[in-house]
Design a protein around this motif. Structure first.
Motif, PDB file in Angstrom:
ATOM      1  N   TYR A  12       0.831  -1.204   0.000  1.00 12.94           N
ATOM      2  CA  TYR A  12       0.000   0.000   0.000  1.00 12.94           C
ATOM      3  C   TYR A  12       0.867   1.256   0.000  1.00 12.94           C
ATOM      4  O   TYR A  12       0.545   2.252  -0.662  1.00 12.94           O
ATOM      5  CB  TYR A  12      -0.919   0.010   1.225  1.00 12.94           C
ATOM      6  N   THR A  13       1.967   1.215   0.739  1.00 12.30           N
ATOM      7  CA  THR A  13       2.845   2.378   0.789  1.00 12.30           C
ATOM      8  C   THR A  13       3.523   2.618  -0.552  1.00 12.30           C
ATOM      9  O   THR A  13       3.621   3.765  -1.018  1.00 12.30           O
ATOM     10  CB  THR A  13       3.908   2.178   1.881  1.00 12.30           C
ATOM     11  N   VAL A  14       3.972   1.548  -1.188  1.00 11.56           N
ATOM     12  CA  VAL A  14       4.584   1.674  -2.511  1.00 11.56           C
ATOM     13  C   VAL A  14       3.574   2.205  -3.513  1.00 11.56           C
ATOM     14  O   VAL A  14       3.906   3.037  -4.383  1.00 11.56           O
ATOM     15  CB  VAL A  14       5.157   0.316  -2.972  1.00 11.56           C
ATOM     16  N   THR A  15       2.326   1.754  -3.414  1.00 15.47           N
ATOM     17  CA  THR A  15       1.283   2.256  -4.305  1.00 15.47           C
ATOM     18  C   THR A  15       1.133   3.765  -4.166  1.00 15.47           C
ATOM     19  O   THR A  15       1.088   4.503  -5.157  1.00 15.47           O
ATOM     20  CB  THR A  15      -0.062   1.570  -4.001  1.00 15.47           C
ATOM     21  N   GLY A  16       1.059   4.236  -2.921  1.00 15.81           N
ATOM     22  CA  GLY A  16       0.917   5.668  -2.696  1.00 15.81           C
ATOM     23  C   GLY A  16       2.096   6.457  -3.222  1.00 15.81           C
ATOM     24  O   GLY A  16       1.924   7.529  -3.825  1.00 15.81           O
ATOM     25  N   ALA A  17       3.308   5.950  -3.010  1.00 17.54           N
ATOM     26  CA  ALA A  17       4.493   6.656  -3.494  1.00 17.54           C
ATOM     27  C   ALA A  17       4.529   6.695  -5.024  1.00 17.54           C
ATOM     28  O   ALA A  17       4.897   7.717  -5.622  1.00 17.54           O
ATOM     29  CB  ALA A  17       5.752   5.968  -2.959  1.00 17.54           C
ATOM     30  N   THR A  18       4.117   5.606  -5.663  1.00 23.16           N
ATOM     31  CA  THR A  18       4.103   5.572  -7.127  1.00 23.16           C
ATOM     32  C   THR A  18       3.075   6.559  -7.683  1.00 23.16           C
ATOM     33  O   THR A  18       3.335   7.268  -8.663  1.00 23.16           O
ATOM     34  CB  THR A  18       3.778   4.153  -7.630  1.00 23.16           C
ATOM     35  N   VAL A  19       1.906   6.603  -7.055  1.00 27.93           N
ATOM     36  CA  VAL A  19       0.876   7.550  -7.491  1.00 27.93           C
ATOM     37  C   VAL A  19       1.379   8.979  -7.351  1.00 27.93           C
ATOM     38  O   VAL A  19       1.160   9.818  -8.235  1.00 27.93           O
ATOM     39  CB  VAL A  19      -0.412   7.346  -6.676  1.00 27.93           C
TER      40      VAL A  19
ATOM     41  N   TYR B  12      -1.282   8.222   5.529  1.00 24.12           N
ATOM     42  CA  TYR B  12      -1.538   6.896   6.091  1.00 24.12           C
ATOM     43  C   TYR B  12      -1.887   6.957   7.566  1.00 24.12           C
ATOM     44  O   TYR B  12      -2.570   6.075   8.088  1.00 24.12           O
ATOM     45  CB  TYR B  12      -0.345   5.977   5.832  1.00 24.12           C
ATOM     46  N   ALA B  13      -1.446   8.009   8.255  1.00 23.60           N
ATOM     47  CA  ALA B  13      -1.872   8.191   9.638  1.00 23.60           C
ATOM     48  C   ALA B  13      -3.382   8.432   9.706  1.00 23.60           C
ATOM     49  O   ALA B  13      -4.086   7.854  10.542  1.00 23.60           O
ATOM     50  CB  ALA B  13      -1.116   9.364  10.266  1.00 23.60           C
ATOM     51  N   LEU B  14      -3.883   9.263   8.812  1.00 25.17           N
ATOM     52  CA  LEU B  14      -5.323   9.568   8.817  1.00 25.17           C
ATOM     53  C   LEU B  14      -6.162   8.384   8.345  1.00 25.17           C
ATOM     54  O   LEU B  14      -7.338   8.297   8.678  1.00 25.17           O
ATOM     55  CB  LEU B  14      -5.591  10.790   7.939  1.00 25.17           C
TER      56      LEU B  14
ATOM     57  N   ALA C 102       2.542  -0.741  10.520  1.00 23.50           N
ATOM     58  CA  ALA C 102       3.806  -0.623   9.774  1.00 23.50           C
ATOM     59  C   ALA C 102       3.669   0.306   8.576  1.00 23.50           C
ATOM     60  O   ALA C 102       4.694   0.761   8.038  1.00 23.50           O
ATOM     61  CB  ALA C 102       4.274  -2.001   9.317  1.00 23.50           C
ATOM     62  N   ARG C 103       2.443   0.589   8.152  1.00 24.33           N
ATOM     63  CA  ARG C 103       2.285   1.533   7.040  1.00 24.33           C
ATOM     64  C   ARG C 103       2.948   2.875   7.350  1.00 24.33           C
ATOM     65  O   ARG C 103       3.502   3.523   6.457  1.00 24.33           O
ATOM     66  CB  ARG C 103       0.796   1.782   6.756  1.00 24.33           C
ATOM     67  N   LEU C 104       2.860   3.296   8.615  1.00 23.39           N
ATOM     68  CA  LEU C 104       3.389   4.618   8.964  1.00 23.39           C
ATOM     69  C   LEU C 104       4.915   4.678   8.842  1.00 23.39           C
ATOM     70  O   LEU C 104       5.429   5.576   8.163  1.00 23.39           O
ATOM     71  CB  LEU C 104       2.929   5.017  10.363  1.00 23.39           C
ATOM     72  N   PRO C 105       5.685   3.780   9.469  1.00 24.83           N
ATOM     73  CA  PRO C 105       7.142   3.864   9.255  1.00 24.83           C
ATOM     74  C   PRO C 105       7.549   3.603   7.809  1.00 24.83           C
ATOM     75  O   PRO C 105       8.510   4.222   7.328  1.00 24.83           O
ATOM     76  CB  PRO C 105       7.708   2.784  10.198  1.00 24.83           C
TER      77      PRO C 105
ATOM     78  N   ALA D 244      -1.205   9.445  14.934  1.00 27.88           N
ATOM     79  CA  ALA D 244      -1.425   8.136  14.318  1.00 27.88           C
ATOM     80  C   ALA D 244      -1.516   7.046  15.372  1.00 27.88           C
ATOM     81  O   ALA D 244      -2.337   6.124  15.275  1.00 27.88           O
ATOM     82  CB  ALA D 244      -0.308   7.823  13.333  1.00 27.88           C
ATOM     83  N   LEU D 245      -0.683   7.127  16.402  1.00 26.06           N
ATOM     84  CA  LEU D 245      -0.717   6.125  17.458  1.00 26.06           C
ATOM     85  C   LEU D 245      -2.051   6.169  18.202  1.00 26.06           C
ATOM     86  O   LEU D 245      -2.617   5.116  18.536  1.00 26.06           O
ATOM     87  CB  LEU D 245       0.446   6.367  18.425  1.00 26.06           C
ATOM     88  N   MET D 246      -2.577   7.355  18.452  1.00 26.24           N
ATOM     89  CA  MET D 246      -3.876   7.481  19.111  1.00 26.24           C
ATOM     90  C   MET D 246      -4.990   6.884  18.249  1.00 26.24           C
ATOM     91  O   MET D 246      -5.843   6.128  18.731  1.00 26.24           O
ATOM     92  CB  MET D 246      -4.171   8.959  19.399  1.00 26.24           C
TER      93      MET D 246
END
Length: 297
Positions: free
Chosen positions: A24-31, A112-114, A256-259, A281-283
């Motif tokens: 999911y993180t790679v997808t967001g970065a590619t977009v 990704y935090a939101l 793990a999405r956040l780090p 994000a932790l909350m």
């Protein structure tokens, strides 16, 4: 001491969830990288095409048992609730467009935090729209999650731009999608829901993409297709994760999405690490995980 089947399942579930977070993180970065040259509508169309190319053969796979006839391979398309499938797909498409727009405007880690708000919005939708019950502890968790969102955005102290609003919109529309899926699962299998969702996304995403179409180069075409590959891989990994172990075990690894997002944002885009984003994000994630545990009880 030798590990048992439960330990092996937990380890496999955690590994699959970590893979989903990475995809999911790679997808967001590619977009975000593609958004400099292509509209999010066009990126969304390519995502839909690739997802169907991957998932449709699986949905229409040949019968495995001898007693099944040739017509059984079409069971992935059988439904009596096409209007609800259309609504579900429309909600998902708006959520995807909000997602793609948000990652092109705000830091990846903030987006990704939101997104950890999605389970809390789903809870509210299930109570208000589907008539499900929620106790005081559910609503307390929801308030904690909203407080976490305030920590991330800090309205009044930091300007809240279109990207942040789109991130909230993505969480809201994905939650609405989850609510329609809850209704669909009463009559349709996950196989039917996934198949129709991806099929309907093709015409739905093509129409808004045509006015802003830019013919991609062969190199960019590969990157556009990779959005569909990594997004579909993330969905597949989440399915395998919850199939391997209880959701209470694998869900914490979704954090793990956040780090991952923070690392990609720093390495690729030079984004800084905001402690407010991590705290909020932790909350939000803790509140969502608590709601999950309450529902599992």
């Amino acid at each position: 001491m030798a590990s048992g089947p439960r330990d092996a399942g937990a380890a496999a579930g955690a590994a699959w969830m970590l893979l989903a977070a990475a995809m999911y993180t790679v997808t967001g970065a590619t977009v975000r990288q593609l958004a400099e040259a292509y509209s999010v509508f066009e990126v969304g169309f390519f995502r839909s095409i690739v997802a169907v190319a991957i998932l449709l053969p699986l949905a229409l796979r040949p019968a495995r048992r001898a007693e099944e006839g040739p017509r059984d391979r079409w069971r992935g398309l059988r439904t009596r609730r096409l209007p609800l499938h259309l609504l579900r797909t429309a909600l998902a498409y708006v959520g995807i467009m909000c997602w793609f727009f948000a990652v092109s405007r705000i830091p990846l880690a903030e987006y990704y935090a939101l997104q950890f708000l999605t389970p809390l919005f789903t809870l509210a939708g299930a109570v208000l729209l589907l008539g499900e019950r929620a106790g005081l502890r559910h609503w307390f968790a929801a308030l904690v999650g909203l407080a976490g969102a305030w920590v991330v955005l800090r309205p009044g102290l930091v300007p809240v731009g279109p990207g942040a609003l789109a991130a909230l919109g993505a969480a809201l529309f994905f939650a609405a999608t989850n609510c329609t899926v809850r209704v669909l699962t009463r009559t349709d299998s996950a196989r039917v829901i996934v198949t129709w969702g991806n099929l309907l996304l093709i015409p739905m995403s093509l129409i808004p993409a045509l006015p802003v179409w830019v013919t991609p180069s062969w190199l960019d075409l590969g990157w556009l297709c990779s959005v569909g590959v990594t997004g579909t891989a993330a969905q597949f990994a989440i399915t395998r994760a919850v199939g391997a172990a209880d959701a209470r075990i694998v869900q914490p690894f979704d954090f793990a999405r956040l780090p991952f997002a923070a690392a990609l944002g720093w390495i690729v885009f030079g984004e800084g690490l905001d402690p407010w984003t991590w705290a909020g994000a932790l909350m939000i994630f803790a509140a969502g995980l608590y709601v999950l545990r309450l529902e599992r009880r």
